[in-house]
Design an enzyme around this catalytic site. Sequence first.
Site, PDB file in Angstrom:
ATOM      1  N   THR A 196      -3.451   3.252  12.145  1.00 19.31           N
ATOM      2  CA  THR A 196      -2.821   2.082  11.527  1.00 19.31           C
ATOM      3  C   THR A 196      -2.686   2.248  10.024  1.00 19.31           C
ATOM      4  OG1 THR A 196      -2.795  -0.347  11.593  1.00 19.31           O
ATOM      5  CG2 THR A 196      -4.904   0.724  11.069  1.00 19.31           C
ATOM      6  N   GLU A 251       5.066  -1.588   7.123  1.00 16.57           N
ATOM      7  CA  GLU A 251       5.257  -1.864   8.556  1.00 16.57           C
ATOM      8  C   GLU A 251       6.727  -1.834   8.988  1.00 16.57           C
ATOM      9  OE1 GLU A 251       1.187  -2.968   7.638  1.00 16.57           O
ATOM     10  OE2 GLU A 251       3.086  -3.491   6.665  1.00 16.57           O
ATOM     11  N   GLU A 254     -11.395  -1.728   6.533  1.00 20.78           N
ATOM     12  CA  GLU A 254     -10.657  -0.955   5.530  1.00 20.78           C
ATOM     13  C   GLU A 254     -11.287   0.418   5.308  1.00 20.78           C
ATOM     14  OE1 GLU A 254      -7.863  -1.661   4.380  1.00 20.78           O
ATOM     15  OE2 GLU A 254      -7.608  -3.813   4.660  1.00 20.78           O
ATOM     16  N   ASP A 292      -2.852  -8.132  14.432  1.00 25.56           N
ATOM     17  CA  ASP A 292      -1.833  -7.116  14.638  1.00 25.56           C
ATOM     18  C   ASP A 292      -2.327  -5.798  15.239  1.00 25.56           C
ATOM     19  OD1 ASP A 292      -3.252  -6.715  12.296  1.00 25.56           O
ATOM     20  OD2 ASP A 292      -1.526  -6.208  11.066  1.00 25.56           O
ATOM     21  N   GLU A 337       5.368 -12.015   2.308  1.00 26.56           N
ATOM     22  CA  GLU A 337       4.232 -12.087   3.225  1.00 26.56           C
ATOM     23  C   GLU A 337       4.466 -13.124   4.316  1.00 26.56           C
ATOM     24  OE1 GLU A 337       0.692  -9.941   2.501  1.00 26.56           O
ATOM     25  OE2 GLU A 337       2.737  -9.294   2.886  1.00 26.56           O
TER      26      GLU A 337
END
Length: 565
Positions: free
Chosen positions: A420, A330, A76, A216, A309
Amino acid sequence: MFYHAFNGYMEHAFPLDELRPLSCGGEDTLGGYALTLIDSLDMLALLGDWEHFASSVEWIGKNLQFDINKTVSVFETTIRVLGGLLSAHLIASDYATGMKIPSYDNQLLNLAEDLARRLLPAFDTPTGIPFGSVNLLHGVDEHESKVTSTAGGGTLTLEFGVLSRLMNDPIFEQVTKNAVRGLWARRSKLNLVGAHINVFTGEWTQKDAGIGTSIDSFYEYLLKAYLLFGDEEYLFIFQEAYAAAMHYLYNDPWYVEVNMDSAAIVWPLFNSLQAFWPGLQVLAGDIDPAIRTHRAFFSVWKRYGFTPEGFNLATLSVQQGQKSYPLRPELIESTYWLYKATRDPRYLDVGRDMVASLQYGARCPCGYCHISDVEFHKQEDHMESFFLAETVKYLWLLFDLAAGPDNLVENGPYKYIFSTEGHLLPATPQISLLREHCSYIGAFCKSSDYNQESRTSDIAADPHEANGSGSNEGQVHSRFSSSSTFFESTLTSGLVKGFCPGLSHGQKFGITYLEPIDTTNQYESANKREPNILQSHSMVVVPNQGSDYSNSSNDNDHDNLQENQ
């Protein structure tokens, strides 16, 4: 939408990390260093808001510091903070972006380097795969978990690679590339990777393979690292991994999770993080399955107003315990990419529905709220920084593209790769053409002190080869190979501009030359010299003439070989 949330953060939460949009307060969630402001910087620039952008960059340069006793997520912190700092630096320091700040003096770049060096201890593992967390002051705690996710270890290459190029220091790119190699080396025989791995033993602790949670962005950064850096090793791994995912995970139009060894289905679930995949397929050029999968994913959004989710494909209902929508970008990201590829107006209708859902379901007094239950649209007092970094950014780019784009991404001086976290990383010559040694006039050149022999021998025989190799084609040589004297020499000198040699045939295919080839008397001495046998990886090349190395055409190589014979 952006300014409602951004102004709410600045008024009620700054300099804390994130906004509490219902109660109009703030909270520290990552490290306590104005996270949402850093994550929002390139969106301010994208909107052309020079005043807010300049004042934010100035405040961060004067007030931000990382010598704090905080344990943070390597993943993160890299994608949000390091990426945000690098993106803003590249915009603020470049006249071509139209957002250059005259008083700016690389403060964000220096902060990025300081932060990255504090993250480096996490990579000190037997496998090269980093720990999941690190203390910014003391390094890795002795009790830190040895298990990390595949995405956590494989989604660091863009930010660290850009930093290596900007700082002329290979260590950042080396450690992140080793992490990718460490993960890929432990793939199954089916070319699938699991979700969690022990960074010391290299054993998979969770063998569920998928394209969603915990995996991902591993796939995403394989392709994007190739697009940004031109390193074909990343492309090769992506092609192998993508083919396996489409073979074992794709149940048209959905994707499932399977055991990485047997390919047995273990989880028939649509996970909201899977929604990035159609956008990645657009970048890879695989449009038709992207269209079908996006249509399926959006049907879930239409059903609930948001994507939960988890959505169970067996029961066609929200998965228990996975009912929330934390403002994820996304599906919006994939909508933008599909509209950009097809210009089909249906994606504008999709975007309009998403805007309506956010406006009527998630808008709060001071920002936008998490939805804790998509079935009842229950709001939660939290707003992730990525809402400003990604969610509204992709919505804005979608509609600006439709209206006739006038922004940095579509009309700017460079092509941009999105991290990302949605941060803009430009394909500048300094970043993308490093291995080409500024192979056209006016580009960045990393070396001004080759001797004449190496300069002569490395210039391509074909002038188009020397000056037209901006496509990054054929670059399989690792830029930081310790055995490459040529590349080592380029790391030590400053930046100059001018005409520089293009990639020779040998450099393109990863062959290290033991000595520069003397081209002055090559024809007289060609038949007298013993051939040098040079080895790189599993390839052995027997050179015959110096001129052949500059030739990228297999046919020409063959003709030259016949002539010499």
